[in-house]
Design an enzyme around this catalytic site. Structure first.
Site, PDB file in Angstrom:
ATOM      1  N   LYS A  81       0.845  -1.115   0.114  1.00  0.00           N
ATOM      2  CA  LYS A  81      -0.006   0.017   0.174  1.00  0.00           C
ATOM      3  C   LYS A  81       0.714   1.228  -0.081  1.00  0.00           C
ATOM      4  O   LYS A  81       2.246   1.258   0.459  1.00  0.00           O
ATOM      5  CB  LYS A  81      -0.980  -0.001   1.225  1.00  0.00           C
ATOM      6  N   GLY A 176     -20.951   6.152   2.625  1.00  0.00           N
ATOM      7  CA  GLY A 176     -19.942   6.617   1.556  1.00  0.00           C
ATOM      8  C   GLY A 176     -20.455   6.522   0.030  1.00  0.00           C
ATOM      9  O   GLY A 176     -21.061   5.296  -0.220  1.00  0.00           O
ATOM     10  N   ALA A 177     -20.494   7.511  -0.564  1.00  0.00           N
ATOM     11  CA  ALA A 177     -20.949   7.527  -2.011  1.00  0.00           C
ATOM     12  C   ALA A 177     -19.814   7.820  -2.908  1.00  0.00           C
ATOM     13  O   ALA A 177     -20.018   8.589  -3.908  1.00  0.00           O
ATOM     14  CB  ALA A 177     -22.179   8.156  -2.149  1.00  0.00           C
ATOM     15  N   GLY A 178     -18.719   7.193  -2.727  1.00  0.00           N
ATOM     16  CA  GLY A 178     -17.590   7.389  -3.537  1.00  0.00           C
ATOM     17  C   GLY A 178     -17.725   6.379  -4.955  1.00  0.00           C
ATOM     18  O   GLY A 178     -18.824   5.974  -5.224  1.00  0.00           O
ATOM     19  N   LYS A 179     -16.649   6.021  -5.581  1.00  0.00           N
ATOM     20  CA  LYS A 179     -16.786   5.534  -6.540  1.00  0.00           C
ATOM     21  C   LYS A 179     -17.320   3.916  -6.239  1.00  0.00           C
ATOM     22  O   LYS A 179     -18.137   3.488  -7.268  1.00  0.00           O
ATOM     23  CB  LYS A 179     -15.464   5.276  -7.467  1.00  0.00           C
ATOM     24  N   THR A 180     -16.833   3.195  -5.517  1.00  0.00           N
ATOM     25  CA  THR A 180     -17.461   2.017  -4.867  1.00  0.00           C
ATOM     26  C   THR A 180     -18.833   2.003  -4.579  1.00  0.00           C
ATOM     27  O   THR A 180     -19.675   1.235  -4.791  1.00  0.00           O
ATOM     28  CB  THR A 180     -16.347   1.034  -4.186  1.00  0.00           C
ATOM     29  N   GLY A 181     -19.000   3.007  -3.702  1.00  0.00           N
ATOM     30  CA  GLY A 181     -20.273   3.035  -2.879  1.00  0.00           C
ATOM     31  C   GLY A 181     -21.295   3.411  -3.870  1.00  0.00           C
ATOM     32  O   GLY A 181     -22.160   2.743  -3.684  1.00  0.00           O
TER      33      GLY A 181
END
Length: 354
Positions: A81, A176-181
């Site tokens: 990482k 969470g509403a990012g790319k994956t969310g």
């Protein structure tokens, strides 16, 4: 800063430090050498940290998780990482930051292979690809496959808790509403789920009201107390802790975020409250599987990735079965399974304490 001051550091870790004060670049690359003589796979995060120690500890923690995620996906690599510290100066020199960082990644000669994580855009990845051949995910959407795996993991979790995989009519709280969310939200909505959604960005919450008119949009602090069947953490880690777990009114937790559990005591607390936890690095392995597929075959194939996700569901069922037999938290069971895959037996790392 001494690595020995970081409780997450183990003898399996190799750490590289990247600096360029003129443009505000401070980055740490942690490779978790669970397997030697193979590349370490792990995405790069561009995030605001309170200190260099916090950034380094995040990289160390996440690199170990990536080794476990790779083992869960039965991949012949180890985990890694990278974190780049977000500052105003770094933001002003964003393009230069990622160019300089990519050149440093190239200098590692394949020890570390990376892609996009929180705070890193597809444009950043494209910029990096001009300066290193060790960046992946340019021609595949890891967020979609991460969400796809979480969706399948949710079905297995529902089967374990309610005796049915049916999503229609079930209630979900998505944090969470990012790319994956966002990808997961659309999958749940299309399957007939009832949704409660939050995001830390107020503007994003307003956009969510328009995009999901039938969903309830709540303030970030209220998501934990939502009366739902499944709580889905899809943002940053550490959200399941001694402050938030007592607030939960769900029957299960299954989301895409990494390192959702604050510590092992949090896993025990969930277990005591009879809230089933789907281990994060198991159900969210789809993104890693997709970029490794691209790396191995030069182009990602949806059928091959779907096969990995099918294997993941069988693994999750096995973890839940072992959990029923042992009464241990699923996260503890999962860790033991991954240690057996990596080391041939349950491995207790020797931590450097001074």
């Amino acid at each position: 800063m001494q690595l020995s001051h970081c409780p997450e550091y183990t003898p399996q870790h190799v750490v590289f430090e990247i600096r360029d004060p003129e443009i505000g670049l401070t980055a740490f690359v942690a490779v978790h050498k669970a397997r030697y003589n193979v590349p370490g796979f792990g995405a790069t995060r561009f995030w605001q940290y309170s200190s260099e120690e916090e950034a380094l500890r995040d990289a160390l923690r996440l690199s170990r998780l990536m080794s476990y995620k790779g083992a869960a996906a039965d991949l012949p690599y180890t985990g890694a990482k990278a974190v780049i510290m977000y500052t105003e100066k770094a933001a002003e020199h964003r393009k230069e930051i990622f160019e300089r960082y990519a050149k440093a990644v190239e200098s590692l000669q394949g020890q570390f292979i990376t892609g996009t994580d929180v705070g890193v855009t597809n444009e950043d990845v494209q910029d990096m690809s001009h300066h290193t051949s060790y960046v992946i995910g340019k021609n595949v959407d890891p967020a979609f496959f991460t969400a796809r795996g979480v969706f399948l993991g949710i079905e297995i979790t529902l089967q374990e808790v309610f005796g049915s995989r049916e999503i229609r009519g079930r209630h979900f709280a998505v944090q969470g509403a990012g790319k994956t969310g966002m990808a997961l939200l659309h999958m749940l909505k299309d399957a007939g789920a009832d949704l409660i959604i939050t995001d830390t960005n107020p503007q994003r919450r307003e956009e969510l009201r328009n995009e999901f008119p039938l969903a309830a949009i709540c303030e970030p602090q209220d998501i934990y107390e939502a009366k739902v069947d499944v709580f889905c953490p899809c943002a940053l880690g550490g959200v399941l802790n001694h402050d938030t777990i007592p607030l939960l009114q769900c029957r299960a937790v299954a989301g895409s975020a990494n390192n959702q559990l604050c510590d092992e005591l949090s896993a025990q607390e969930l277990n005591q409250r009879n809230i089933l936890y789907a281990p994060d690095y198991v159900i969210n392995l789809g993104g890693l599987a997709s970029v490794v597929d691209e790396f191995q075959y030069h182009t990602a194939d949806a059928d091959r990735i779907e096969e990995k996700l099918h294997d993941m569901t069988a693994l999750l069922e096995d973890i839940f079965t072992r959990r029923r037999d042992s009464h241990m938290p699923p996260s503890v069971v999962a860790d033991e399974v991954m240690q057996e895959r990596l080391y041939g037996s349950v491995f207790t790392p020797t931590y450097v304490l001074n």
